[in-house]
Design an enzyme around this catalytic site. Structure first.
Site, PDB file in Angstrom:
ATOM      1  CE  LYS A  87      -4.222  -1.847   0.413  1.00  0.00           C
ATOM      2  NZ  LYS A  87      -4.279  -2.889   1.412  1.00  0.00           N
TER       3      LYS A  87
ATOM      4  CD  GLU B 124     -10.110   3.789   0.797  1.00  0.00           C
ATOM      5  OE1 GLU B 124     -10.058   5.013   0.631  1.00  0.00           O
ATOM      6  OE2 GLU B 124      -9.320   2.995   0.230  1.00  0.00           O
TER       7      GLU B 124
ATOM      8  CB  SER C 126      -0.052  -8.269  -0.971  1.00  0.00           C
ATOM      9  OG  SER C 126      -0.852  -9.114  -0.162  1.00  0.00           O
TER      10      SER C 126
HETATM   11  C1  LIG Z   1      -5.092  -4.066   1.337  1.00  0.00           C
HETATM   12  C2  LIG Z   1      -4.384  -5.325   1.154  1.00  0.00           C
HETATM   13  C3  LIG Z   1      -4.744  -6.215   0.113  1.00  0.00           C
HETATM   14  C4  LIG Z   1      -5.921  -6.002  -0.774  1.00  0.00           C
HETATM   15  O1  LIG Z   1      -5.884  -4.845  -1.553  1.00  0.00           O
HETATM   16  P1  LIG Z   1      -5.582  -4.873  -3.099  1.00  0.00           P
HETATM   17  O2  LIG Z   1      -5.912  -3.497  -3.544  1.00  0.00           O
HETATM   18  O3  LIG Z   1      -6.461  -5.906  -3.725  1.00  0.00           O
HETATM   19  O4  LIG Z   1      -4.153  -5.203  -3.271  1.00  0.00           O
HETATM   20  C5  LIG Z   1      -3.972  -7.340  -0.068  1.00  0.00           C
HETATM   21  N1  LIG Z   1      -2.928  -7.627   0.738  1.00  0.00           N
HETATM   22  C6  LIG Z   1      -2.568  -6.807   1.754  1.00  0.00           C
HETATM   23  C7  LIG Z   1      -1.419  -7.194   2.615  1.00  0.00           C
HETATM   24  C8  LIG Z   1      -3.288  -5.639   1.992  1.00  0.00           C
HETATM   25  O5  LIG Z   1      -2.922  -4.839   2.996  1.00  0.00           O
END
Ligand SMILES: *Cc1c(COP(=O)(O)O)cnc(C)c1O
Length: 401
Positions: free
Chosen positions: A90, A112, A378
Site C-alpha cells: 500500500k 478509507e 502483498s
Molecule cells: C489491502 C491489502 C490487500 C488487498 O488490496 P488490493 O488493492 O487488492 O491489493 C492485499 N494484501 C494486503 C497485505 C493488503 O494490505
C-alpha cells in the site's frame, strides 16, 4: 492488438468511468487533467523514486522459495512486498498520491481502510509530509485489526469509526466519499486500491506497477529471462494484483491469476468473491462487477481477511476477467489460514491473511515441473497474529478432543 490499459475516457472496455455527484465533478476533473502531467515530470519522478528507494526500501527482494517449490513441484518466487516499510504494498501508492496532493496544493488527506494497511500507509506519508490525516475505518475492522489502529493514532491520524452496514471497508469508503463531498476544496481523497472514479484506478495501478517492473529485472538476473509462466496475486480491490500484472499484460504467454476471498464458500451467502457471484453495476464512482441483490442493493460481503472484505473489484479486473486475459479463482477462509501456517513452517515467513489467499491458490493450479511462478506476497502477518493464534488454538483443541 488488444488494449488492456485505460482509455482516454477512463474505461476498460465497458468498465470504469467516473460516476460522481456533481459537487465532486471539479475535483475529479482536476485530477484527471493533472495526474499524468504531474507524474511524468522529472521533479515528481526524482522524489517518488527516491522515496521508494530510501524510505520504503525498494526494490523488494524476489525470493526463490525452495521448500514451497518442492511442495508444488515447480519453481516459485515470492515477491516480498511484505518487506516494504509499513508492511505491505500500500505504501507504494500512498507515496505517489501524497506527492500529487502536495503538488495540487491540498492540505488535508482523507482515506478509507479495511485491514488498516492503507490507513497506516496514508498516516505514515502524512506524518512524513506534515499533512492532516483522517482515516475512515469500519468498527468491525477496528476490532479485528487493533495493532494497525494503534499505529495510525501514534502516527497522528484521526481514526473515525464507521458504524453503518457491516462496518467494514465498503462502509468506510462511503463515509470517506461523504467527507470529500463536504470538503471538496481543501481535501485530497487518497484511495487505497484500483477502485473509485477515473483516474484513480489507472493512477493507483501506475504507482503499483513498480512491482512488475522489478520482477522483470530480477527474473532476468536470476534466470536470464524476464517473463515467468504465472503471476499469482490476491484481489481485494485489486491494487497489488494490478501492479504485479502491469508489465506482463501484453506478454500473453504469462498466465495471470487473481485470487478472491470466498469467505465461507461462494454459495454460502458469506463471501467476498465478487467475480464469482457479482454482476455489473456502479459502486464508489465506477462501473464494475459488484455483489448485489435483484433490486441492485449492494450485498454485504464477508471474508476473514479485512483487506479482501469488499463487494466490488477494480474495473481493470472486471475487464481482464471479461476478455479472459486473467483468470480469477477464489479461496476460503480456512484454505487461507492453512496456507499461512504452511508458509510460516516451510519458509519462516508469516504472511498477511490477504496474501495467504494467493498462497492457497497454489494448490489449485496445475503446474508443470519447469514452470516459473511468481507469487506476490502483498503483506506481512503481524496484524493477523491474533487470528492465526485463535485458529491454531482451535485446531489443537479439536485434535485433543
Ligand atoms: C489491502 C491489502 C490487500 C488487498 O488490496 P488490493 O488493492 O487488492 O491489493 C492485499 N494484501 C494486503 C497485505 C493488503 O494490505
Amino acid at each position: 492488438m488488444k488494449k488492456y490499459n485505460v482509455s482516454e475516457q477512463g474505461y476498460y472496455g465497458s468498465f470504469g468511468g467516473a460516476y460522481v455527484p456533481e459537487i465532486l465533478f471539479n475535483n475529479v476533473e482536476e485530477l484527471k487533467n493533472s495526474y499524468l502531467k504531474v507524474i511524468q515530470t522529472e521533479k515528481f519522478q526524482n522524489e517518488f523514486q527516491g522515496l521508494l528507494r530510501d524510505y520504503v526500501g525498494r526494490p523488494t527482494p524476489l525470493f526463490h522459495a525452495k521448500n514451497l517449490s518442492e511442495q508444488f513441484n515447480t519453481t516459485i518466487f515470492l515477491k516480498r512486498e511484505d518487506l516494504n516499510h509499513t508492511g505491505a504494498h500500500k505504501i507504494n501508492n500512498a507515496i505517489g498520491q501524497i506527492l500529487l496532493a502536495k503538488e495540487l496544493g491540498k492540505t488535508r488527506i482523507i482515506a478509507e481502510t479495511g485491514a488498516g494497511q492503507h490507513g497506516v500507509a496514508a498516516a505514515t506519508v502524512c506524518a512524513l509530509m506534515g499533512m492532516k490525516c483522517v482515516v475512515y475505518m469500519g468498527e468491525t475492522d477496528i476490532v479485528r485489526q487493533a495493532p494497525n489502529v494503534a499505529r495510525m493514532k501514534m502516527l497522528g491520524a484521526t481514526v473515525v469509526p464507521v458504524l453503518s452496514g457491516n462496518k467494514t471497508l465498503k462502509d468506510a469508503t462511503n463515509e470517506a466519499i461523504r467527507d470529500w463531498i463536504n470538503n471538496p476544496e481543501s481535501t485530497y481523497y487518497l484511495i487505497g486500491s484500483v477502485v473509485g472514479p477515473h483516474p484513480y484506478p489507472d493512477m493507483v495501478a501506475g504507482f503499483q506497477s513498480v512491482i512488475s517492473k522489478e520482477i522483470k529485472a530480477q527474473l532476468k538476473t536470476a534466470l536470464g529471462k524476464e517473463n515467468p509462466d504465472y503471476v499469482v496475486a490476491c484481489v481485494g480491490g485489486g491494487s497489488n494484483a494490478a501492479g504485479a500484472f502491469y508489465h506482463f499484460l501484453y506478454n500473453e504467454d504469462v498466465k495471470l491469476i487473481g485470487v478472491e476471498a470466498a469467505g465461507k464458500g461462494i454459495h454460502s451467502g458469506h463471501t467476498a468473491a465478487t467475480l464469482s457471484v457479482g454482476s455489473a453495476g456502479i459502486i464508489h464512482g465506477s462501473k464494475t462487477i459488484l455483489m448485489q441483490n435483484e433490486d441492485g442493493q449492494i450485498t454485504e460481503p464477508y471474508s476473514i481477511s479485512a483487506g479482501l472484505d469488499y463487494p466490488g473489484i477494480g474495473p481493470v479486473h472486471a475487464y481482464l476477467n471479461e476478455v479472459r486475459r486473467a483468470d480469477y479463482i477464489s479461496v476460503t477462509d480456512v484454505e487461507a489460514l492453512e496456507a499461512a501456517i504452511d508458509l510460516t513452517k516451510k519458509e519462516g515467513i508469516i504472511p498477511a491473511l490477504e496474501s495467504a489467499h494467493a498462497l492457497a491458490a497454489l494448490g489449485k493450479l496445475k503446474f508443470k515441473k519447469n514452470e516459473v511462478v511468481i507469487l506476490n506476497l502483498s503483506g506481512r502477518g503481524d496484524k493477523d497474529l491474533e487470528t492465526y493464534t485463535n485458529y491454531l488454538n482451535k485446531i489443537n483443541y479439536a485434535k485433543q478432543n
